[in-house]
Write a protein that holds these residues in place. Structure first.
Motif, mmCIF file in Angstrom:
data_model
loop_
_atom_site.group_PDB
_atom_site.id
_atom_site.type_symbol
_atom_site.label_atom_id
_atom_site.label_comp_id
_atom_site.label_asym_id
_atom_site.label_seq_id
_atom_site.Cartn_x
_atom_site.Cartn_y
_atom_site.Cartn_z
ATOM 1 N N UNK A 18 -3.984 -82.502 24.060
ATOM 2 C CA UNK A 18 -4.255 -82.706 22.634
ATOM 3 C C UNK A 18 -4.993 -81.500 22.091
ATOM 4 N N UNK A 19 -4.526 -80.967 20.963
ATOM 5 C CA UNK A 19 -5.216 -79.846 20.331
ATOM 6 C C UNK A 19 -6.299 -80.433 19.431
ATOM 7 N N UNK A 20 -7.504 -80.493 19.937
ATOM 8 C CA UNK A 20 -8.624 -81.090 19.217
ATOM 9 C C UNK A 20 -9.537 -79.999 18.671
ATOM 10 N N UNK A 21 -10.371 -80.364 17.706
ATOM 11 C CA UNK A 21 -11.339 -79.418 17.170
ATOM 12 C C UNK A 21 -10.732 -78.331 16.326
ATOM 13 N N UNK A 22 -9.575 -78.614 15.705
ATOM 14 C CA UNK A 22 -8.897 -77.623 14.875
ATOM 15 C C UNK A 22 -8.916 -78.043 13.411
ATOM 16 N N UNK A 23 -9.173 -77.091 12.539
ATOM 17 C CA UNK A 23 -8.988 -77.292 11.107
ATOM 18 C C UNK A 23 -7.567 -76.875 10.765
ATOM 19 N N UNK A 24 -6.893 -77.671 9.942
ATOM 20 C CA UNK A 24 -5.535 -77.365 9.497
ATOM 21 C C UNK A 24 -5.517 -77.454 7.978
ATOM 22 N N UNK A 25 -5.119 -76.379 7.333
ATOM 23 C CA UNK A 25 -5.159 -76.300 5.877
ATOM 24 C C UNK A 25 -3.817 -75.814 5.362
ATOM 25 N N UNK A 26 -3.255 -76.543 4.416
ATOM 26 C CA UNK A 26 -1.995 -76.129 3.796
ATOM 27 C C UNK A 26 -2.285 -75.188 2.631
ATOM 28 N N UNK A 27 -1.506 -74.124 2.565
ATOM 29 C CA UNK A 27 -1.657 -73.130 1.503
ATOM 30 C C UNK A 27 -0.335 -72.987 0.765
ATOM 31 N N UNK A 28 -0.362 -73.199 -0.546
ATOM 32 C CA UNK A 28 0.806 -73.002 -1.392
ATOM 33 C C UNK A 28 0.517 -71.882 -2.381
ATOM 34 N N UNK A 29 1.527 -71.067 -2.663
ATOM 35 C CA UNK A 29 1.397 -70.028 -3.676
ATOM 36 C C UNK A 29 2.102 -70.489 -4.947
ATOM 37 N N UNK A 30 1.388 -70.451 -6.056
ATOM 38 C CA UNK A 30 2.014 -70.777 -7.331
ATOM 39 C C UNK A 30 3.146 -69.798 -7.616
ATOM 40 N N UNK A 31 4.049 -70.201 -8.484
ATOM 41 C CA UNK A 31 5.211 -69.366 -8.819
ATOM 42 C C UNK A 31 4.771 -67.962 -9.220
ATOM 43 N N UNK A 32 5.372 -66.982 -8.582
ATOM 44 C CA UNK A 32 5.107 -65.603 -8.920
ATOM 45 C C UNK A 32 3.867 -65.000 -8.291
ATOM 46 N N UNK A 33 3.159 -65.766 -7.453
ATOM 47 C CA UNK A 33 1.907 -65.257 -6.873
ATOM 48 C C UNK A 33 1.983 -65.030 -5.367
ATOM 49 N N UNK A 34 3.143 -65.219 -4.757
ATOM 50 C CA UNK A 34 3.237 -65.167 -3.293
ATOM 51 C C UNK A 34 2.751 -63.834 -2.733
ATOM 52 N N UNK A 35 3.141 -62.729 -3.340
ATOM 53 C CA UNK A 35 2.723 -61.423 -2.830
ATOM 54 C C UNK A 35 1.211 -61.257 -2.931
ATOM 55 N N UNK A 36 0.637 -61.687 -4.046
ATOM 56 C CA UNK A 36 -0.810 -61.572 -4.210
ATOM 57 C C UNK A 36 -1.544 -62.440 -3.205
ATOM 58 N N UNK A 37 -1.029 -63.632 -2.949
ATOM 59 C CA UNK A 37 -1.648 -64.518 -1.964
ATOM 60 C C UNK A 37 -1.561 -63.905 -0.570
#
Length: 203
Positions: free
Chosen positions: A37-56
């Motif tokens: 079991x992979x315990x003790x991990x933080x998992x965070x989803x990251x989405x880039x708003x339209x047109x911001x992917x390169x900046x993100x």
């Protein structure tokens, strides 16, 4: 003095069914699959708003030292691993003590990123050993041969009739399997059944 809210400690959804040791038809060479079991991990989803992917992408690379991966891949940099989940969407993971979520908010927010904590909603199992691909192949149509599914490849797939994310780590026989918390026991039971003929070890 204002009190600081404390989040409850994450508990594994497999606490009630996880019995460490060897199970199934373990041969003289040892088990074909080892599960951790992979315990003790933080998992965070990251989405880039339209047109911001390169900046993100630039903001995350500068702040955390990890390049956000292209479609179907994962990357690691420093203390962070990033998985591609879809167009302009990634899952980033680090040890709990790293402070991943606030660092992501500080870096990605101004660039157009949206950050959502997923740590309490996911379960992650690491499977490794000589029979891992055979076990996973019983539940998915993804071609897991090393020529087709190379190191750091990622797939969103059906696995034993559940939606899962497969993340191939280094070596031909090491995979991380991500599933939503509510389906963790069902997936675990299916994996145990599929691995029984090779023998499996729960660490």
């Amino acid at each position: 003095m204002a009190e600081t809210a404390t989040l409850p400690a994450r508990r594994s959804p497999l606490d009630g069914v996880w019995t460490p040791g060897d199970h199934g038809a373990v041969g003289p060479g040892g088990p074909g699959v080892t599960m951790t079991r992979r315990l003790g991990l933080s998992a965070v989803q990251l989405d880039a708003r339209a047109g911001t992917a390169d900046a993100v992408r630039h903001a995350i690379a500068a702040a955390l030292g990890v390049a956000l991966p292209a479609a179907g891949h994962a990357t690691s940099g420093g203390d962070v691993r990033a998985l591609w989940l879809g167009p302009d969407r990634w899952l980033l993971m680090a040890a709990d003590g790293f402070g991943l979520e606030p660092k992501l908010r500080d870096a990605a927010g101004p660039a157009g990123g949206i950050v959502v904590d997923q740590g309490h909603g996911r379960a992650i199992l690491r499977l490794e050993g000589p029979a891992v691909r055979d076990v996973l192949a019983k539940g998915t149509g993804v071609d897991l041969h090393p020529r087709a599914f190379a190191e750091h490849a990622v797939a969103q797939t059906g696995l034993f009739h559940l939606t899962a994310t497969l993340d191939r780590r280094r070596g031909t026989g090491r995979f991380d399997v991500h599933v939503m918390r509510g389906f963790a026991v069902s997936l675990f039971e299916s994996l145990c059944e599929a691995a029984a003929e090779y023998g499996y070890r729960l660490v």
